[in-house]
Design an enzyme around this catalytic site. Structure first.
Site, PDB file in Angstrom:
ATOM      1  N   GLU A 406       0.832  -1.215   0.000  1.00  0.00           N
ATOM      2  CA  GLU A 406       0.000   0.000   0.000  1.00  0.00           C
ATOM      3  C   GLU A 406       0.858   1.254   0.000  1.00  0.00           C
ATOM      4  O   GLU A 406       0.675   2.173   0.827  1.00  0.00           O
ATOM      5  CB  GLU A 406      -0.968  -0.011   1.181  1.00  0.00           C
ATOM      6  CG  GLU A 406      -1.901  -1.197   1.136  1.00  0.00           C
ATOM      7  CD  GLU A 406      -3.055  -1.135   2.128  1.00  0.00           C
ATOM      8  OE1 GLU A 406      -3.050  -0.265   3.010  1.00  0.00           O
ATOM      9  OE2 GLU A 406      -3.961  -1.973   2.013  1.00  0.00           O
ATOM     10  N   GLU A 483      -4.145  -9.009  -0.109  1.00  0.00           N
ATOM     11  CA  GLU A 483      -4.627  -8.830   1.272  1.00  0.00           C
ATOM     12  C   GLU A 483      -6.145  -8.780   1.248  1.00  0.00           C
ATOM     13  O   GLU A 483      -6.733  -8.052   0.445  1.00  0.00           O
ATOM     14  CB  GLU A 483      -4.044  -7.543   1.861  1.00  0.00           C
ATOM     15  CG  GLU A 483      -4.146  -7.496   3.365  1.00  0.00           C
ATOM     16  CD  GLU A 483      -3.470  -6.265   3.945  1.00  0.00           C
ATOM     17  OE1 GLU A 483      -2.276  -6.016   3.650  1.00  0.00           O
ATOM     18  OE2 GLU A 483      -4.160  -5.536   4.686  1.00  0.00           O
TER      19      GLU A 483
HETATM   20  C1  GAL Z   1      -4.125  -2.907   5.373  1.00  0.00           C
HETATM   21  C2  GAL Z   1      -2.631  -2.888   5.642  1.00  0.00           C
HETATM   22  C3  GAL Z   1      -2.284  -3.797   6.790  1.00  0.00           C
HETATM   23  C4  GAL Z   1      -3.207  -3.571   7.939  1.00  0.00           C
HETATM   24  C5  GAL Z   1      -4.620  -3.797   7.490  1.00  0.00           C
HETATM   25  C6  GAL Z   1      -5.618  -3.650   8.608  1.00  0.00           C
HETATM   26  O1  GAL Z   1      -4.539  -1.861   4.593  1.00  0.00           O
HETATM   27  O2  GAL Z   1      -1.930  -3.287   4.512  1.00  0.00           O
HETATM   28  O3  GAL Z   1      -0.955  -3.560   7.197  1.00  0.00           O
HETATM   29  O4  GAL Z   1      -3.043  -2.266   8.365  1.00  0.00           O
HETATM   30  O5  GAL Z   1      -4.920  -2.852   6.494  1.00  0.00           O
HETATM   31  O6  GAL Z   1      -6.923  -3.733   8.134  1.00  0.00           O
END
Ligand code: GAL
Length: 790
Positions: A406, A483
């Site tokens: 991100e 993710e």
């Molecule tokens: C994502 C991020 C992770 C964590 C997650 C929590 O956007 O890449 O590191 O923060 O959100 O929801």
């Protein structure tokens, strides 16, 4: 005779690599003089590495790491170690290797400055040779660790020399650190193992001998190549053919051993050993991921590096336990969020059969926190990324490199140049694996990392609503859900009814949720971040489209820090499928029912409610076509999953007693599962995951404490204070209960149970014998477990 023996030994083990973890002195605070040889450190604490001083501290809202960092202290710490080097080593090179120091380390040997390394996750080496005292005089290594600039992370980082330190002694001609690159190519009936070896050449007449050993230990073949180059750094390329190779896969992680030796005449003067796996894999724009030509979804989880109550101080058994728990769930892949892991973690993934997405950075030039790595990125990114690739590229488990998570440069054109540069760095060192990045901007027109055209596989975080249109929006591209989810749960806590899905916080502008006095989130898989969705919602979509290579769920385990959706005193995350202590939450069994073929039937919630309350009862199951639920022997009806359902449910007016579920396939019972109303807490049960551990000073036994009623049922809301007494050849390395807002210390020998459970982590000493662990609590019959140490 004695002399011959010594030479023979030197020939067998020409490179000496020793752990350099014992007998360090440590001090929290700063004293510039501590780098000096003659500094008096007699008042400092003596300890063994790996060490994380943050985990020993007290939680506080005012610690500068902030709530996102877990509210544990950071600051500055110094380490010193005195050691001797034998006079015979004068003809050798001596190096010190740090696998990871968080962060901003600076190192001195005998008062000489060796250098600094800002990145807290990278491995690095210094050459001690020119500065050592040989023979009777002492040497002093001093390390300053500066984690005082805060906040520098979105999660708990720990502080200190938290990974292993090694001392390597080599001949003057030797294979340098990470000096081999082993790749494999599979043909129809055989495979080629290609070995590229760097040799620092100090004399003439050297040869390199490469040997490959099969998984059963048999020698496949050896080859010897003379070094003809006149350079002081020679590169030797050698190939060995392996007939009918035993492939590496997630189910059968066959490893071939590769031994590279530097010979002078017939004498072995250096030896470098690694493992490789023979496998092919591919990402396809239409068919997704395949391993050894078999289509396979990546069923992965994201993992931060902490080990719960142990903090970030690495321990191989603790990492292995995490991976075993994940493997039993059917997980086949790990994303090392958002940094290179400990080298031992990758060894475990090679050996246990996990696919790894090895990630480099959480930020580039643009910061996410005031004091984070963005300040070092311009000067250090090339070196850090190169070192990560060189260190990790021999691991068969590693199947993709991620250059960032991100990254803010997605949103402006600087992303184009930087992406091309970073991908170029990776490809210059390894072009056998795709490069990806975990992107959060789903609009192709607005995403400059995508527009660089440099990524092999597009990783997307969240935005499941855009998946269906991916082939249209990103023509010709390969897709990975890098993710997913960001659902929350507290183990053992249930809100019923479960008819709605909630998003907390509700938007980027909304405050963190207040109001739940327990700072808990229901474990029914119906609460997620507004940018995420439930576990079930995601898995349904990932299953649906072949072009989706798979997913990495956020997250495998709860981790310290990032305790969204609650304000203080919440201090560790709610995202895990498994809690911080390693106890599975209910949704673990949803994955197990989908990701494995073993029969699963899991009922939730517990069965202790107020009379008359209507309780939603869920069951996860597989290998069956129906489940029937009974309350105190009365059938409450049969349920069958419809369409893409991943669980079945009943609304049950509560009545104390026994809830029983039976799963059936074609009318035949597959499994039966019961939950009983528990009475008052009456006794303690201790369950050790291993009752025989090694006397190596590191091995662990994880002992689960269960609070039972008089009839032996787990008491689901028991929160009794448990005191531990340990005797014999072990010590308590950490205590936890999986609560996300407990302010109790991980290091004290007592803890309240949380929803009926807590955990004691017992660490072996270096001598054999027995460990007796006793757990006591007011009004409870105590329990004792004996663990043998051998
Ligand atoms: C994502 C991020 C992770 C964590 C997650 C929590 O956007 O890449 O590191 O923060 O959100 O929801």
């Amino acid at each position: 005779m004695v002399l011959n023996l010594v030479i023979a030994k030197a020939q067998i083990n020409p490179r000496k690599v020793e752990l350099f973890n014992s007998d360090w002195k440590f001090y929290i605070g700063d004293d510039a003089k501590a780098k000096d040889e003659n500094y008096n450190d007699s008042q400092w604490r003596q300890l063994s590495l790996p060490h994380d001083w943050s985990i020993e501290g007290a939680f506080s809202e005012t610690n500068p790491t902030g709530q996102a960092g877990g509210g544990l202290p950071a600051g500055i710490g110094w380490y010193r170690k005195i050691f001797m080097v034998s006079a015979t080593s004068q003809s050798k090179n001596i190096f010190i290797d740090f696998d990871g120091v968080y962060c901003n380390s600076e190192v001195w040997i005998n008062g000489h400055y060796l250098g600094k390394r800002p990145n807290g996750y990278i491995s690095f080496q210094y050459d001690l040779t020119p500065f050592l005292h040989y023979g009777a005089e002492k040497n002093v290594i001093a390390v300053k660790v500066d984690n005082s600039a805060q906040p520098n992370s979105r999660w708990y980082t720990g502080s200190g020399i938290y990974r292993n330190v090694w001392l390597s002694t080599t001949a003057k001609s030797y294979i340098p650190q990470w000096g081999t690159f082993v790749t494999t190519q599979v043909n129809i009936k055989n495979a080629i193992v290609r070995m590229q070896t760097l040799v620092v050449v100090h004399q003439e007449g050297l040869r390199v001998k490469a040997s490959v050993y099969a998984p059963n230990g048999e020698l496949v073949n050896s080859i010897i190549t003379p070094i003809e180059s006149a350079d002081t750094l020679a590169t030797i390329q050698q190939n060995i053919i392996v007939g009918q190779p035993k492939l590496w896969s997630v189910d059968k992680p066959n490893l071939y051993k590769v031994v590279l030796q530097v010979l002078l005449g017939t004498q072995v003067i250096d030896k470098y050993q690694s493992f490789t796996g023979i496998r092919t894999f591919n990402f396809d724009k239409d068919k997704g991921f395949s391993l050894n030509e078999e289509p396979m979804k990546i069923k992965g989880v994201c993992m931060h590096h902490d080990l719960g109550a142990l903090g970030v101080a690495i321990n191989v058994r603790a990492m292995e336990r995490q991976l075993q728990i994940l493997k039993a769930m059917g997980c086949n892949a790990i994303r090392t969020a958002h940094n290179p892991p400990a080298p031992e973690f990758l060894d475990l993934c090679d050996r246990m059969g996990f696919i790894v997405m090895d990630e480099a950075f959480d930020m580039w030039r643009k910061k996410k926190n005031k004091q984070d790595y963005y300040q070092y990125f311009p000067e250090w990114h090339k070196r850090d990324l190169e070192d990560q690739i060189k260190r990790d590229r021999n691991h068969p488990s590693v199947m993709m490199w991620s250059i960032g998570n991100e990254i803010r440069e997605q949103f402006d054109s600087t992303g184009i140049i930087l992406t091309r540069e970073l991908v170029g760095i990776v490809k210059s060192l390894d072009n056998t694996r795709p490069v990806t990045s975990a992107l959060s901007e789903a609009d192709p027109k607005k995403n400059f990392i995508y527009q660089s055209g440099a990524l092999d596989v597009l990783g997307f975080n969240y935005h499941p609503e855009t998946y269906a249109d991916f082939p249209k929006n990103y023509p010709g591209q390969k897709f990975l859900a890098s993710e997913t989810v960001s659902g929350y749960a507290t183990r053992g806590y249930y809100d019923t009814p479960t008819d709605s899905t909630r998003h907390w916080p509700t938007s980027s502008k909304a405050k963190l949720t207040q109001g739940n006095p327990e700072f808990a989130v229901t474990a029914y898989d119906n609460v997620a971040a507004y940018w995420g969705a439930t576990h079930e919602e995601y898995w349904k979509i990932i299953k649906k489209y072949d072009f989706l290579s798979g997913e990495f769920v956020w997250s495998g385990f709860d981790f310290i820090g990032e305790p969204v959706p609650y304000p203080w005193p919440a201090r560790s995350s709610y995202y895990g499928i498994i809690d911080l202590a390693g106890f599975p939450k209910d949704v673990y069994y949803m994955y197990q029912s989908e990701w494995t073929t073993k029969p699963v039937l899991h009922l939730l919630p517990h069965w202790n409610w107020e009379p008359g309350k209507t309780v939603d009862v869920w069951a996860y199951y597989n290998n069956a076509d129906e489940v029937e639920l009974y309350l105190n022997g009365r059938s409450l009806g049969i349920r069958k999953k419809q369409g893409d359902d991943l669980h079945v449910s009943w609304k049950v007016p509560y009545e104390a007693g026994t809830l029983r579920a039976t799963s059936r396939l074609n009318g035949k019972i597959v499994l039966t599962e019961e939950v009983k109303t528990a009475g008052a807490p009456a006794r303690i049960e201790l369950v050790a995951d291993r009752k025989l551990i090694k006397s190596d000073g590191n091995d662990l036994s994880f002992v689960t404490v269960r609070i039972l009623d008089a009839a032996g049922n787990l008491v689901p809301n028991a929160d009794n204070l448990i005191n531990f007494i340990i005797k014999g050849k072990g010590m308590l390395a950490g205590i936890d209960n999986g609560s996300q807002n407990s302010m109790e210390s991980f290091k004290e020998p007592h803890r309240k149970a949380f929803h009926g459970l807590c955990l004691a982590i017992v660490q072996a000493m270096q001598s054999p014998g027995a460990i007796t662990l006793t757990a006591q609590g007011d009004g409870l019959k105590p329990a004792t477990v004996i663990i043998r140490v051998r």
